[in-house]
Write an enzyme that holds these catalytic residues in place. Structure first.
Site, short mmCIF file in Angstrom:
data_model
loop_
_atom_site.label_atom_id
_atom_site.label_comp_id
_atom_site.label_asym_id
_atom_site.label_seq_id
_atom_site.Cartn_x
_atom_site.Cartn_y
_atom_site.Cartn_z
N HIS A 189 0.84 -1.21 0.00
CA HIS A 189 0.00 0.00 0.00
C HIS A 189 0.87 1.26 0.00
O HIS A 189 0.69 2.16 -0.83
CB HIS A 189 -0.91 0.00 1.23
CG HIS A 189 -1.73 1.23 1.38
ND1 HIS A 189 -3.01 1.33 0.89
CD2 HIS A 189 -1.47 2.45 1.93
CE1 HIS A 189 -3.51 2.53 1.14
NE2 HIS A 189 -2.58 3.23 1.77
N GLU A 190 1.81 1.33 0.93
CA GLU A 190 2.63 2.53 1.05
C GLU A 190 3.56 2.69 -0.15
O GLU A 190 3.87 3.82 -0.54
CB GLU A 190 3.45 2.48 2.35
CG GLU A 190 2.60 2.46 3.62
CD GLU A 190 1.71 3.69 3.76
OE1 GLU A 190 2.03 4.72 3.13
OE2 GLU A 190 0.69 3.61 4.46
N HIS B 280 1.93 4.79 -2.79
CA HIS B 280 2.08 6.24 -2.58
C HIS B 280 3.48 6.70 -2.97
O HIS B 280 3.65 7.74 -3.62
CB HIS B 280 1.81 6.58 -1.11
CG HIS B 280 0.41 6.35 -0.67
ND1 HIS B 280 -0.68 6.84 -1.36
CD2 HIS B 280 -0.10 5.68 0.40
CE1 HIS B 280 -1.79 6.50 -0.74
NE2 HIS B 280 -1.47 5.78 0.32
#
Length: 417
Positions: free
Chosen positions: A19-20, A23
Site C-alpha cells: 500500500h505505502e 504512494h
C-alpha cells in the site's frame, strides 16, 4: 498463538508495504520528495537513506506504516530557538543540520533564529557564545538529522506536495489503494494456480453427490440446468438461489445434455440452513486462462461484497458488529493459519481489497478524504489553506481513532464476554 501472530504480522506487513509503496511510486513520479518510507510505528530500529533522499526505516511496533511526503501537512522540523549543529561544504553552504543530541565535534554549534528551507533556503543563527546574527545558505540537497537520529532531506518548494499538479496529487493519494487491488489480483491468481480447479460459476453440473436427489433423478456430470420451475438459471448463483427456494419440494428441472433438452421432476432435500438441496457441485476449469482470470473475478467478488456491506451500514443503520478491528483480524488469522497456504493467501487477498476500499472512503485523514480535497482544489482552481487542510485532517484522525477504539472494544466484548 505464536503461529497466528507470525502469520498475522507477515500478512499485515505485506499489505502495508505494498500500500505505502503505491504512494511512494506515484509521489516520486510527480517529483515529490518522499522523506521517509516506514514499516511499523514507534521508536526507530533501523534506518537507511537512499541516494534519492528517501530514508527507509523499520520501527518497533509492527502495526501499520507510512510514507512521509515533503509538505503534506508536515510539521516544520526546524524551529526557532533550537540548538543544532551545522556542517558546511567547500562553498560554505549548509549541507547538514543536526537536531539530535549527538553533536559531532566537526559541526558548528548554533542556536536558530529563523529558517526558510522552502523558498530562500537559508538559516539565520547565533553561533555559540556570540551575539551576531549570521545568515547561511542551505544546499538544496542538505540533510536534517532529526532528534531520534533519522536522516531526512530538505525539501525546496519545487519538491513538495503542494507544488505537484492536482492530477499528480490524486495519483499519489490513489496509489496506495490501487496497489492493494493489484496485490489482491495477484494473490487470488496464485490461489487459482494452487487450486485443483477454478469454479466456473456456470449452470453446469460438476459432480453428483451419492444418494442425493440429483443421483436418484439420473442427473449427470456435465448437464446444464437451464431452469427451475420455469425460472431461468443462467449461472451457478441463480441455480443455487432457485433450488434453495424449494426445500423438500418437487421441482421441474429443464436440463440441456449435449444437444438434447430434458425435463425432470425432482424431489429436493433440505440442507442445514433450511434451503433446498439437489446434491450437485459446481463445475471447475483447469485452463490456465481461467486460473489467471480468477485473480480478477475473485477480487471483483470481494469488492462487491465489501461495498454491499458498507452500503448496508447506511440503509439498515450503523452497527459495530458489522465492523472488525485487530481482534477480529487476529481471530480470522487464527482460523486460516491452521488451514494451509491456499487459505492464507486468499485471506491476504481479501484483506488487501478491504484495505483498499476502506482507504478510499471520503473520510479526512484517509486517502479518500485527501482525494476529495484534491477534487475541491480542482474545482476552486487553488488548494484550500494548509491551516484548514490540517484542521480537517486532524478532525478525521480523531474520528478514525474513536472508531478504531470502539470497534476494538466491541471485538473484545464479542470474543471474551
Amino acid at each position: 498463538m505464536l503461529k497466528t501472530l507470525l502469520v498475522f504480522l507477515i500478512i499485515f506487513s505485506i499489505i502495508v508495504i505494498i500500500h505505502e509503496y503505491g504512494h511512494l511510486f506515484w509521489a516520486k513520479r510527480a517529483g515529490i520528495l518522499v522523506r521517509e518510507f516506514s514499516l511499523g510505528m514507534g521508536p526507530k530500529i533501523f534506518a537507511k537513506q537512499a541516494k534519492d533522499g528517501t530514508t527507509y526505516t523499520i520501527r518497533a511496533l509492527p502495526m501499520g506504516g507510512y510514507v512521509r511526503l515533503a509538505g503534506l501537512n508536515e510539521e516544520a522540523e526546524v524551529q526557532p530557538g533550537q540548538s543544532m549543529g551545522l556542517t558546511f561544504n567547500n562553498e560554505n553552504q549548509v549541507v547538514r543540520i543536526n537536531l539530535s543530541e549527538s553533536i559531532d565535534i566537526n559541526e558548528l554549534p548554533v542556536r536558530l533564529d529563523r529558517a526558510d528551507l522552502v523558498n530562500d533556503m537559508v538559516v539565520d543563527v547565533y553561533e555559540q557564545g556570540k551575539e551576531e546574527l549570521i545568515t547561511y545558505s542551505v544546499d538544496k540537497e542538505a540533510e536534517i538529522i532529526e532528534r531520534d537520529g533519522t536522516v531526512i532531506r530538505v525539501a525546496p518548494l519545487a519538491n513538495r506536495y503542494e507544488s505537484a499538479s492536482v492530477f499528480n496529487k490524486i495519483l499519489t493519494n490513489f496509489g496506495g489503494p490501487l496497489n492493494n487491488f493489484i496485490l489482491s489480483i495477484i494473490a487470488f491468481a496464485i490461489v487459482g494456480f494452487l487450486l485443483p480447479g477454478i469454479p466456473t460459476n456456470s449452470n453446469q453440473i460438476g459432480q453428483i453427490v451419492e444418494n442425493s436427489p440429483a443421483a436418484h433423478a439420473g442427473l449427470q456430470a456435465g448437464d446444464k440446468i437451464t431452469s427451475v420451475n420455469n425460472q431461468s438459471t443462467k449461472n451457478w448463483q441463480e441455480l443455487v438461489d432457485r433450488i434453495g427456494n424449494y426445500p423438500k419440494e418437487t421441482v421441474r428441472l429443464e436440463i440441456q445434455r449435449n444437444d438434447q433438452v430434458i425435463e425432470k421432476q425432482v424431489q429436493l432435500a433440505e440442507n442445514e440452513q433450511g434451503n433446498g438441496s439437489l446434491g450437485i457441485t459446481i463445475s471447475e476449469s483447469t485452463a490456465i486462462k481461467d486460473r489467471l482470470l480468477f485473480g480478477f473475478t475473485a477480487t471483483y467478488r470481494t469488492f462487491i461484497m465489501v461495498m454491499s456491506a458498507l452500503a448496508t451500514l447506511f440503509t439498515r443503520g450503523f452497527d459495530l458488529n458489522m465492523l472488525g478491528g485487530p481482534v477480529a483480524m487476529a481471530q480470522a488469522t487464527s482460523t486460516v493459519a491452521n488451514k494451509g497456504m491456499i487459505d492464507i493467501i486468499a485471506f491476504l487477498a481479501s484483506l488487501s481489497t478491504n484495505l483498499g476500499i476502506v482507504n478510499l472512503l471520503p473520510i479526512p485523514a484517509l486517502d479518500g478524504g485527501k482525494i476529495v480535497l484534491n477534487l475541491i482544489e480542482l474545482v476552486r482552481g487553488k488548494p484550500i489553506s494548509q491551516e484548514k487542510e490540517g484542521l480537517v485532517t486532524m478532525v478525521g484522525v480523531v474520528l478514525v481513532l474513536i472508531l478504531m477504539i470502539a470497534v476494538t472494544w466491541n471485538d473484545i466484548m464479542r470474543a471474551f464476554f
